[in-house]
Design an enzyme around this catalytic site. Structure first.
Site, short mmCIF file in Angstrom:
data_model
loop_
_atom_site.label_atom_id
_atom_site.label_comp_id
_atom_site.label_asym_id
_atom_site.label_seq_id
_atom_site.Cartn_x
_atom_site.Cartn_y
_atom_site.Cartn_z
N HIS A 195 12.08 2.79 4.96
CA HIS A 195 12.85 2.56 4.15
C HIS A 195 12.78 3.32 2.61
O HIS A 195 11.95 3.90 2.50
CB HIS A 195 12.50 1.11 3.59
N LYS A 255 2.27 -2.65 2.74
CA LYS A 255 2.52 -2.67 1.38
C LYS A 255 1.13 -2.36 0.75
O LYS A 255 0.24 -2.85 1.18
CB LYS A 255 2.97 -4.17 0.96
N ASP A 300 16.37 0.75 0.41
CA ASP A 300 15.97 -0.34 0.11
C ASP A 300 15.50 -0.23 -1.50
O ASP A 300 14.44 0.45 -1.75
CB ASP A 300 14.63 -0.59 0.87
N ASP A 347 5.70 0.31 -6.86
CA ASP A 347 6.94 0.06 -5.90
C ASP A 347 8.08 -0.62 -6.67
O ASP A 347 8.11 -1.78 -6.61
CB ASP A 347 6.58 -0.92 -4.71
N TRP A 363 8.26 -7.89 7.18
CA TRP A 363 7.23 -7.45 5.77
C TRP A 363 7.11 -8.89 4.97
O TRP A 363 7.86 -9.67 4.68
CB TRP A 363 8.21 -6.45 4.93
N ASP A 390 7.93 2.38 4.14
CA ASP A 390 8.65 2.29 2.66
C ASP A 390 7.99 3.56 1.99
O ASP A 390 6.97 3.12 1.81
CB ASP A 390 8.77 0.90 2.48
N GLU A 401 6.18 -3.54 8.37
CA GLU A 401 6.08 -2.66 7.22
C GLU A 401 4.93 -3.07 6.30
O GLU A 401 4.56 -4.30 6.26
CB GLU A 401 7.36 -3.14 6.51
N ASP A 449 11.36 0.20 -6.66
CA ASP A 449 12.67 0.03 -5.97
C ASP A 449 13.68 0.83 -7.05
O ASP A 449 14.78 -0.09 -7.05
CB ASP A 449 12.86 -1.26 -5.77
N HIS A 451 5.64 1.87 -0.72
CA HIS A 451 4.63 1.19 -0.41
C HIS A 451 3.22 1.80 -0.28
O HIS A 451 2.39 1.48 0.58
CB HIS A 451 4.97 0.20 0.71
#
Length: 418
Positions: free
Chosen positions: A284, A224, A325, A292, A181, A257, A222, A294, A260
């Site tokens: 993830h 994004k 993640d 994003d 990524w 993810d 991955e 997290d 993302h």
């Protein structure tokens, strides 16, 4: 109500709680080391800001400052987590002994020997991630850079990570998921969208030319949607990453993810779509709030639906590689690990306790009234009793029993760090 009574209630809808507990005990979930030190790692100056679309917020005391503190914190967190654990490392967590620092393009397996020893002692496998951010050679692009020197540096880093992943898999006896990524992109509207993506594709091609055993190492790509400083465009978009994996299914797999994607997209709906074509996928699991961001994973609707799709699609038999993640520096970092991991485990258990056979039958027969009623009534069954039985079976504290242990550890260890 006790577990025996809860077991009877689930049995009435055709669900075997004992079987669900035994199944979940064998499901591997990868725990991310970077929650413990705010994604700082050990290979660059920890006082410098994070770059490449990465950002942590908060300054809660007690961040791990070195490998010893991080492993100590991980050990304590692991003692509070049920189920089968796996470690997840970024390349920036290389441990250089005797001060023999190497840059990321020169990383070698021996720089992760201490992590292998840590995992072996705890019966854990290990996943791995190249670190394409927070480094002077992010210009700010990496694998998509028009500068050949920059791009070659990061390609060599990717190849080094393939070799490290092979080492981790062979030493620990479990497959290593190696996730590619980058935050490559632009803050404002680019003048050329195709060029960076063509370079990005070529770079990944060259990384994957490094020899590895695909049965032991699972390279991922991955996507994004955007990041801090790359709001207008990312080279590794969802379409790019998915198509790359589809065209190269003999040597890599897709990774999603759930932070993302655009806010109206949900990864839970995409799992079955990908499994219709890919033998294996990776996830993830995080919690985005508008972007994003997290945040720590909750036992919320989307986490439960992701877990439900994993279970319904047969993903627990190795088809879906599950990892966490997120990174929150505003709360106790160990509590963040524990809450997020336990919530994902709760979601998986909740999914295993769903009357899926009856739900599928109702759907196939066109009885959507029964489908809705069954699903809704299952939500009020005594899930908490089964969860606590699962924790007891894994010899970890149940809910309401672990936070005081974290507080004691904070007083004893974390507050000393300043």
């Amino acid at each position: 109500m006790n577990y025996a009574e809860a077991k009877e209630k689930y049995a009435a809808i055709g669900v075997d709680t004992d079987r669900a507990i035994e199944l979940l005990k064998g499901v591997s979930v990868s725990l991310h080391c970077w929650q413990g030190d705010d994604v700082r790692g050990f290979d660059t100056d920890p006082s410098k800001p994070l770059t490449g679309g990465i950002q942590t917020t908060g300054n809660y005391p007690g961040r791990a400052r070195n490998p010893q503190e991080l492993m100590q914190d991980l050990d304590f967190a692991l003692s509070l987590l049920p189920g089968k654990k796996k470690m997840n490392l970024h390349a920036c967590y290389a441990i250089f002994e005797d001060g023999k620092w190497e840059d990321r393009d020169k990383l070698r397996p021996e720089h992760f020997k201490k992590w292998v020893e840590f995992c072996k002692a705890r019966g854990m496998g290990c996943d791995f991630n190249p670190t394409f951010f927070s480094h002077p050679k992010c210009d700010p692009l990496t694998l998509s850079s028009p500068c050949e020197e920059t791009r070659n540096f990061w390609i060599e880093h990717g190849k080094a990570c393939i070799r490290i992943s092979q080492y981790l898999a062979e030493e620990l006896g479990e497959e290593c998921v190696m996730n590619i990524w980058t935050g490559d992109g632009f803050k404002d509207i680019p003048g050329d969208r195709l060029g960076p993506r063509a370079r990005y594709r070529d770079s990944i091609d060259r990384i994957l030319e490094e020899p590895y055993d695909f049965g032991k190492v699972k390279p991922c790509v991955e996507s994004k949607v955007f990041g801090i400083g790359v709001e207008a465009y990312t080279a590794g978009s969802a379409e790019f990453s998915l198509l790359y994996a589809a065209k190269n299914a003999d040597r890599c797999i897709p990774l999603m993810d759930n932070g993302h994607y655009h806010p109206t997209e949900v990864v839970s709906d995409k799992i079955s779509a990908l499994l219709a074509f890919f033998p294996e996928i990776a996830l993830h699991v995080t919690r985005p709030i508008r972007w994003d961001s997290d945040h720590v994973v909750l036992f919320d609707d989307e986490t439960r639906e992701i877990a439900s799709e994993i279970v319904r699609c047969g993903g627990l038999e190795g088809r879906v590689k599950i990892a966490l993640d997120y990174f929150d520096a505003s709360i106790n970092r160990i509590a963040a690990w524990v809450v997020g991991y336990r919530n994902l485990q709760k979601a998986l258990l909740f999914a295993l306790l769903s009357p899926d056979a009856a739900l599928k039958k109702a759907q196939d027969e066109g009885d959507f009234t029964r489908l809705m009623v069954l699903r809704e009534e299952a939500k009020t069954l005594p899930f908490g009793e089964v969860w606590n039985e699962y924790c007891a079976a894994c010899d970890v504290p149940g809910d309401g029993q672990w936070l005081e242990q974290v507080r004691e550890y904070e007083e004893k260890e974390l507050k000393k760090r300043g």
